[in-house]
Scaffold this active site. Structure first.
Site, PDB file in Angstrom:
ATOM      1  N   ASP A 407       7.316 -11.449   0.409  1.00 18.68           N
ATOM      2  CA  ASP A 407       6.723 -11.196   1.721  1.00 18.68           C
ATOM      3  C   ASP A 407       7.431 -12.091   2.742  1.00 18.68           C
ATOM      4  O   ASP A 407       8.189 -13.003   2.374  1.00 18.68           O
ATOM      5  CB  ASP A 407       5.227 -11.518   1.664  1.00 18.68           C
ATOM      6  CG  ASP A 407       4.448 -10.969   2.847  1.00 18.68           C
ATOM      7  OD1 ASP A 407       4.981 -10.112   3.586  1.00 18.68           O
ATOM      8  OD2 ASP A 407       3.298 -11.407   3.038  1.00 18.68           O
ATOM      9  N   GLU A 410      11.691 -10.913   6.416  1.00 15.72           N
ATOM     10  CA  GLU A 410      12.521 -10.269   7.443  1.00 15.72           C
ATOM     11  C   GLU A 410      13.724 -11.127   7.871  1.00 15.72           C
ATOM     12  O   GLU A 410      14.747 -10.501   8.218  1.00 15.72           O
ATOM     13  CB  GLU A 410      11.659  -9.913   8.665  1.00 15.72           C
ATOM     14  CG  GLU A 410      10.648  -8.820   8.425  1.00 15.72           C
ATOM     15  CD  GLU A 410       9.462  -9.271   7.575  1.00 15.72           C
ATOM     16  OE1 GLU A 410       8.917  -8.433   6.846  1.00 15.72           O
ATOM     17  OE2 GLU A 410       9.104 -10.461   7.636  1.00 15.72           O
ATOM     18  N   ASP A 484       1.446  -4.419   6.985  1.00 14.28           N
ATOM     19  CA  ASP A 484       0.082  -4.782   7.395  1.00 14.28           C
ATOM     20  C   ASP A 484      -0.583  -3.665   8.197  1.00 14.28           C
ATOM     21  O   ASP A 484      -0.723  -3.736   9.421  1.00 14.28           O
ATOM     22  CB  ASP A 484       0.122  -6.070   8.223  1.00 14.28           C
ATOM     23  CG  ASP A 484       0.554  -7.265   7.391  1.00 14.28           C
ATOM     24  OD1 ASP A 484       0.476  -7.180   6.153  1.00 14.28           O
ATOM     25  OD2 ASP A 484       0.979  -8.268   7.984  1.00 14.28           O
TER      26      ASP A 484
END
Length: 786
Positions: A407, A410, A484
């Protein structure tokens, strides 16, 4: 304040419009070619054409210097030897293979690509390839009236992206995902064009922030980037499935996941202690609800330090993992890239001493604020760092853990830009480049490090990796969830075209957080979303801290029974889904498919967002609005059978079907088959029987494949699998089944019951030439035992 210094006459105070001007590629000058390459010098730089296969061609243009034939980390395919014929006249250059024809006009340079039958794939009109002096590059192509555009990875909105304008820049987006939300966590600069039932593909291999514009001009589309080269591949098709085969040959295919990874998974931000995890598993067991995995979000760590456990909450993680495995449940911990700045923390020490962290060109380490506070970030563009990070996962594999959840990759940073400083200079395996150029591949390379590190640690077992961020080719390493989302009906609706377009982008293992991550779910929404999740390749219920709990029993008995029914349905359908994962590995064809993939000539399918297919013969049409018990379902050509009632519906038309809360509309095409099994409490439970459901259609022929392997190792890569092929023919009231077997694997199940739906009083069922006795089950089904 500086008006009395030379700053007053600084030329930068006047805007230089030259940087904003579009400059055309210009005219062709000298031309040279090798066996499968052509190089053209231009007014401004160089254009190269390179065939990778007879049906895949690459164009590279550098406006400032000679082209670089290097490629991004997405690329897997090396160029094959291609028979290419090159000719030239005063106006153009022509290059032909057995599948493609390339024409390059010289004055100015304009590219057109056609297939061997003369079907135009790509054509440049008034505008073609160009650049700006600020480094931006762009490619314009003509857009036909009947063009439809699919792929682009993870994007909100409708299935067909015509009329959209999209950005590729991996971004942490916690704010609600709406149709106009752009960009999200994944960047896949690839698309498929469907025109009059035939397809071709375009992949733009540029890692800078890029954009795709199908909105601004009515007859032209464009793609471009803030820097780098115009570097794109054209894939000939001619069908959508052929495009996917070509694109995944370029960027890699998903390995077959371990069987436990395609079962039902339960997660929450967070299960904060060993006791809570044990109690959760006990409730699933008590209620006899199948379960294959439980996730640990960031609270399991010691102050959010990766490769640690909080020993207060999790005093004996090894025993916890072992005890859960005995119940058929895997534990999957989250691992983020941010490494806490702490001189007493061994991972930070190793990162500093081994020179593993991202740095500025001046040599100072980049630090950013994430969950642990001030943190350093591994430079995954460096092979040495990827190997180090992979080796660190022995911490988890030694505990018995076989799956990891990446997670915040990015990479997300808690600042205004949401990410790392673009001036950071990555080592990039000896070819240093800034984060501005390599931002979009950070998550992909973290996936490479994690997956291959776990693969080495697990001694032949298949690892499972889930990632939030990625680039083209991410399917080689990880499953993708859509980030999300919210517990909104609208987000349930959005999830279908998102997962369908991910599949059309070569990423077959994908799905949303079932029930929605943020906001509060309710029983009806969770029930309807679980119905969809039962057929989504990746099936996880996940919810956020501070929201209502949404485990299957959270909203009372009424909803619990429905949710349990569809989790059990998932396990009945695991053989069919597993066969489709094997097909994705072999050909790149996704598990979950838009109807246009199977029916590209049917205009009703071209932007159908609220139905999907599992394989080539199953249509799922969920209810995705509250208090609704009817919906319109479109069924394409052929006749279709209601999975629950065996009622037959005519194809080529719309139907109004009834679907009370406990019913998910599912239809099987007549004249085809599906493979199911019995319900099990996890994929680890004994698997002793298969059911081959044949949907009778007079005067029909079909071939059905049933794939299996050990579900754990990579033995399938060397022939250790079992693929039973059933040639089924129905004629004159007789069902004839010819069975052949391929592969060396001997599955645990030995029995197959063939259940024939909708047959009249049968005279014969013949299996490999032997007449079998059919036993009548119901008015509409009969069974043959093999």
């Amino acid at each position: 304040m500086l008006e009395d210094t030379s700053f007053a006459i600084h030329p930068g105070q006047k805007k230089d419009d030259r940087n904003d001007e579009f400059h055309d590629i210009g005219n062709a000058h000298t031309i040279r070619h090798t066996d499968n390459e052509i190089f053209v010098s231009t007014d401004s730089g160089e254009l190269a054409v390179r065939f990778y296969r007879k049906d895949i061609v690459r164009f590279v243009y550098n406006p400032f210097k000679k082209v670089s034939i290097g490629s991004s980390p997405a690329l897997e395919l090396t160029p094959e030897k291609v028979e290419m014929k090159v000719s030239e006249d005063g106006d153009s250059i022509l290059a032909e293979t057995h599948a493609l024809s390339i024409k390059i006009a010289k004055t100015p340079i304009r590219i057109s690509v056609a297939d061997a039958h003369g079907r135009e794939l790509l054509n440049q009109g008034v505008k073609g390839i160009g650049f700006k002096y600020n480094g931006e590059v762009i490619c314009h192509n003509t857009m036909e009236t009947d063009d439809h555009f699919y792929g682009f990875g993870e994007k909100t909105g409708y299935l067909d992206k015509r009329g959209e304008k999209m950005t590729m820049w991996n971004t942490d987006v916690y704010a609600p995902h709406n149709p106009e939300t752009d960009a999200l966590y994944q960047s896949v600069p690839y698309f498929m064009v469907l025109r009059n039932g035939e397809a071709h593909g375009v992949y733009f291999d540029n890692t800078f922030k890029s954009s795709f514009d199908f909105r601004t001009e009515p007859d032209t589309y464009s793609f471009g980037a803030e820097g780098g080269q115009v570097d794109f591949y054209v894939m000939a098709g001619p069908g959508p499935k052929e495009v996917l085969e070509q694109y995944t040959a370029l960027t890699g295919r998903a390995p077959i996941p371990p069987k436990w990874a395609i079962g039902y998974h339960q997660s929450r931000y967070s299960y904060e202690s060993e006791q809570e995890v044990r109690e959760l598993a006990a409730i699933f067991k008590e209620k006899n609800i199948p379960l294959d995995a439980i996730y640990l979000d960031i609270h399991y760590m010691d102050e959010y330090r990766v490769f640690t456990f909080d020993r207060d909450g999790f005093p004996d993680p090894e025993k916890l993992v072992r005890d859960l495995k005995e119940q058929g449940i895997r534990l999957i911990p989250i691992v983020d890239p941010g490494v806490k700045e702490d001189p007493d923390y061994s991972i930070y020490q190793e990162g500093i001493q081994g020179d593993h962290f991202c740095k500025y060109i001046e040599g100072n380490i980049y630090f950013g604020d994430v969950w642990p506070g001030n943190s350093a970030f591994p430079d995954f563009t460096d092979k040495k760092v990827r190997e180090w990070w992979g080796e660190k996962h022995q911490y988890y594999s030694d505990l018995g853990i076989e799956g990891i959840w990446n997670d915040m990759n990015e990479p997300a940073v808690f600042n205004e830009s949401k990410t790392m400083d673009l001036k950071v200079m990555h080592r990039n395996d000896g070819q240093p480049k800034t984060h501005r150029e390599l931002h979009n591949v950070y998550g992909l390379l973290m996936g490479d490090a994690t997956y291959n590190g776990m693969k080495k640690q697990l001694n032949g077992k298949r690892p499972f990796l889930l990632t939030r961020s990625g680039f083209a080719g991410v399917q080689k390493y990880a499953a993708v969830w859509t980030g999300d989302n919210r517990s909104f009906w609208e987000h349930l609706q959005l999830s279908l075209p998102m997962v369908m377009n991910l599949g059309l982008s070569g990423i077959p293992f994908a799905g949303p957080d079932v029930g929605g991550f943020a906001h509060d779910a309710n029983g009806e929404l969770l029930a309807r979303w679980t119905q969809v999740g039962a057929f989504t390749p990746y099936f996880r219920n996940h919810s956020a801290i501070g929201t209502l709990r949404q485990e299957p029993w959270s909203f009372g008995k009424k909803y619990e029974e429905i949710i349990k029914k569809y989790i059990e349905l998932r396990y009945q359908w695991l053989p069919q889904l597993y066969t489709l994962f094997a097909e994705a590995y072999q050909s790149g064809t996704p598990v979950l498919r838009p109807l246009m993939l199977e029916y590209p000539n049917d205009k009703n399918t071209q932007n159908l967002n609220d139905q999907f297919m599992i394989g080539d013969n199953v249509i799922v049409a969920p209810i995705m609005q509250p208090s609704v018990e009817h919906r319109v379902v479109y069924l394409p050509e052929g006749d279709w059978v209601d999975y629950w009632t065996d009622e037959v519906f005519a194809g080529g038309m719309h139907h109004l079907v009834k679907a009370p809360l406990e019913v998910l509309p599912v239809f099987i095409k007549q004249g085809t088959a599906v493979s199911l099994s019995e319900v099990r409490h996890s994929s680890e439970a004994a698997d002793n029987k298969r059911y081959l459901h044949v949907y009778y259609k007079e005067n029909s022929k079909t071939n059905f494949k049933m794939y299996d392997d050990d579900g754990k190792t990579f033995g399938y890569e060397i022939g250790e699998y079992c693929q039973k092929s059933f040639d089924i023919e129905v004629a004159n009231g007789e069902v004839s089944i010819a069975v052949t077997v391929e592969g060396d694997f001997k599955p645990a199940w030995r029995e197959i019951d063939v259940v024939i739906h909708g047959a009249p009083e049968l005279t014969n069922v013949v299996v490999n030439g032997e007449i079998k006795k059919a036993e009548k089950n119901t008015e509409k089904t009969c069974t043959i035992h093999l």
